[in-house]
Enzyme design. Sequence first.
Site, PDB file in Angstrom:
ATOM      1  N   LYS A 105      -5.882  -3.264   8.793  1.00  0.00           N
ATOM      2  CA  LYS A 105      -5.840  -3.088   7.340  1.00  0.00           C
ATOM      3  C   LYS A 105      -6.564  -1.824   6.879  1.00  0.00           C
ATOM      4  O   LYS A 105      -6.192  -1.216   5.890  1.00  0.00           O
ATOM      5  CB  LYS A 105      -6.443  -4.314   6.644  1.00  0.00           C
ATOM      6  CG  LYS A 105      -5.655  -5.596   6.859  1.00  0.00           C
ATOM      7  CD  LYS A 105      -4.355  -5.613   6.103  1.00  0.00           C
ATOM      8  CE  LYS A 105      -3.642  -6.955   6.218  1.00  0.00           C
ATOM      9  NZ  LYS A 105      -2.286  -6.905   5.618  1.00  0.00           N
TER      10      LYS A 105
ATOM     11  N   GLU B 101      -5.009  -7.999  -3.406  1.00  0.00           N
ATOM     12  CA  GLU B 101      -4.827  -9.392  -3.021  1.00  0.00           C
ATOM     13  C   GLU B 101      -5.312  -9.544  -1.586  1.00  0.00           C
ATOM     14  O   GLU B 101      -5.381  -8.566  -0.847  1.00  0.00           O
ATOM     15  CB  GLU B 101      -3.346  -9.765  -3.101  1.00  0.00           C
ATOM     16  CG  GLU B 101      -2.506  -9.480  -1.836  1.00  0.00           C
ATOM     17  CD  GLU B 101      -2.336  -7.999  -1.490  1.00  0.00           C
ATOM     18  OE1 GLU B 101      -2.582  -7.149  -2.362  1.00  0.00           O
ATOM     19  OE2 GLU B 101      -1.968  -7.705  -0.340  1.00  0.00           O
TER      20      GLU B 101
ATOM     21  N   SER C 206      -3.533  -6.931  16.011  1.00  0.00           N
ATOM     22  CA  SER C 206      -3.779  -6.406  14.672  1.00  0.00           C
ATOM     23  C   SER C 206      -5.184  -6.677  14.140  1.00  0.00           C
ATOM     24  O   SER C 206      -5.692  -5.930  13.317  1.00  0.00           O
ATOM     25  CB  SER C 206      -2.743  -6.970  13.694  1.00  0.00           C
ATOM     26  OG  SER C 206      -2.787  -8.384  13.715  1.00  0.00           O
TER      27      SER C 206
END
Lengths: 260, 391
Positions: free
Chosen positions: B85, B107, B373
Amino acid sequence: MSRINNAFVKDKAFIGFVTGGDPSIRKSEDFIMRMIEAGADLIEIGIPFSDPIAEGLVIQRANTRALAAGTTMDKLFALVMRLRRKTDVPLVFLTYINPVFRYGYDAFFNECQRTGIDGVIIPDLPFEEQAEVCEVAYKHGVDIISLIAPTSEERIDSIAKSARGFIYIVSSMGVTGVREKITTDLAAMVKRIKRVKNIPTAVGFGISTPTQAEEIAQLADGVIVGSAIVKLIELYGENADDKIFEYVKEMKEAIKGVTS
Amino acid sequence: MKAGRFGAYGGQYIPETLMNELIALEEAYNWYKNNSDFKTELNELLINYAGRPSLLYYAKRITQALGGAKIYLKREDLNHTGSHKINNVLGQVLLAKKMGKTRVIAETGAGQHGVATATVAALMGMECEIFMGKEDTERQALNVFRMELLGAKVHAVTSGTMTLKDAVSETMREWASRVNDTHYVLGSAVGPHPFPTIVRDFQSVISREAREQILEQEGKLPKAVIACVGGGSNAIGMFHYFIDDESVQLIGCEASGQGLNTGKHAAALSKGEVGIFHGMKSYFCQDNDQIAQAYSISAGLDYPGVGPEHAYLYDIGRAEYVAVTDDEAIDACEFLARTEGIICAIESAHAVAYACKLAGTLSTNDSIIVCLSGRGDKDVATIAKFRGVKI
């Protein structure tokens, strides 16, 4: 001249909103008829959606109640059929693009035409994406009502140019819901629209009191009230009929005779 | 292809209030993405702050255990804040700052994106507010505290299903109310144009590095690259520089939760239908034409839709999308932990699970890259609960 235009010819228009099916389809029919008896000039019927991103909490909850009550598109079309036997007041749907897309554009607007819906407001369908919908809607004689927001600025010209029915002016930033004060320069927005096209304008988002309605009516051709009415339904449920009647009557009185 | 579209998918289905801002964002992005100062600044942040490039780790013990293709892990879990991210957030917050914004909102589902946004907002001196489904604030209490520690305000969203899709809706509502000073740091490759493209570009650093690294280590391209798909940001980042390499299979792993036929899943491509929501035309899990409540044990994957570029890659058959259950993901997570000593996020474990299935069908001369990830710290309590262990 379309039925929508009729709403704006005599006086300033009062436009009332209910979410279809909240708390039941049968009560929506009663509430809409009571609004018309009280003087509403145009009715917006919300087609409930799971995720109404332009709405504040009051209308979000109404959507949830209507869906929980088993409201479907076909039940709403049947409701419109019944209303059309009793009234000629213009009726427009307010919904999001997904339910319309899923129903199928052609089938949806065909049903609108068959049952007597005059226009459709789709808050998540901006000017840039309207083409795929408008072509079908206009073929069926249904207006797609365009929205103009305080941030629209130079976009106003192109939106107004191709607008039909009336223009829905969003009074303030954010989502639907009652506001104490509206600070947007609505007069300038209306002026800019009228410079491009002679089309009725109605202001919505945040209007709840007769004083606000009167002020707005001095600037635009109509006043749209949603959350304040839906709040009465939330409070009084099945017994909201008279409360809605009294409220709409008072609001309509406030804008009667106002000239801009 | 029309700007902002991937085939029939994408678009800008969003309230008028936000349209001018999206146009301004697109213009700013198109300018800055080619601006050498911006690129240098972002690159330095990626290297010196996020810790890039991330390792391409040869997982020898897993490879031996499975007895097939060599398994490589692209270690996005080693980035600062523990997931991919940060790549997108550094890019977007830097862009927002250049645009003169002073406040960012975002969000978050599992909290990884929220933590990354709160982190970069702190670094760049921006005000930060995070919207998280109430259910997720409970599942991921540690991440809520982490965001608060970083100076962000966390809002528990109580509308709708109280999960990720409602957090996205609520952030859009908030953005519409304060668009002048605020940028919405969208966390996945979803939403109205230009977000899917911006997020894809910022995440494509994953495949740019991975492609170079595998060529260096193996001397040839991998047989497949695999990544988990919720909205699909790590997957599109992992796929991007391999899309033109036709010999490389691109595989996205969706969460099939308790099973594709149970109604409790988040598999938008395997089980959803085309619709229009959150600004884009794409595939969504739907129920009577309403957006369905998605389900996955992984809070980061339980989004009912998928980014428009994935919808396009799926339609043209360039990428394939498979479904992985909660059970399979948890098993894979434990397997990875015990063989390689790496506790990955449950999101990533979906990709590991499918890699384990695929590896045995390939030759020992082949390789597979799995995008790891994120790290699994945030999920330890969830795994314990799933296994009935009290901690």
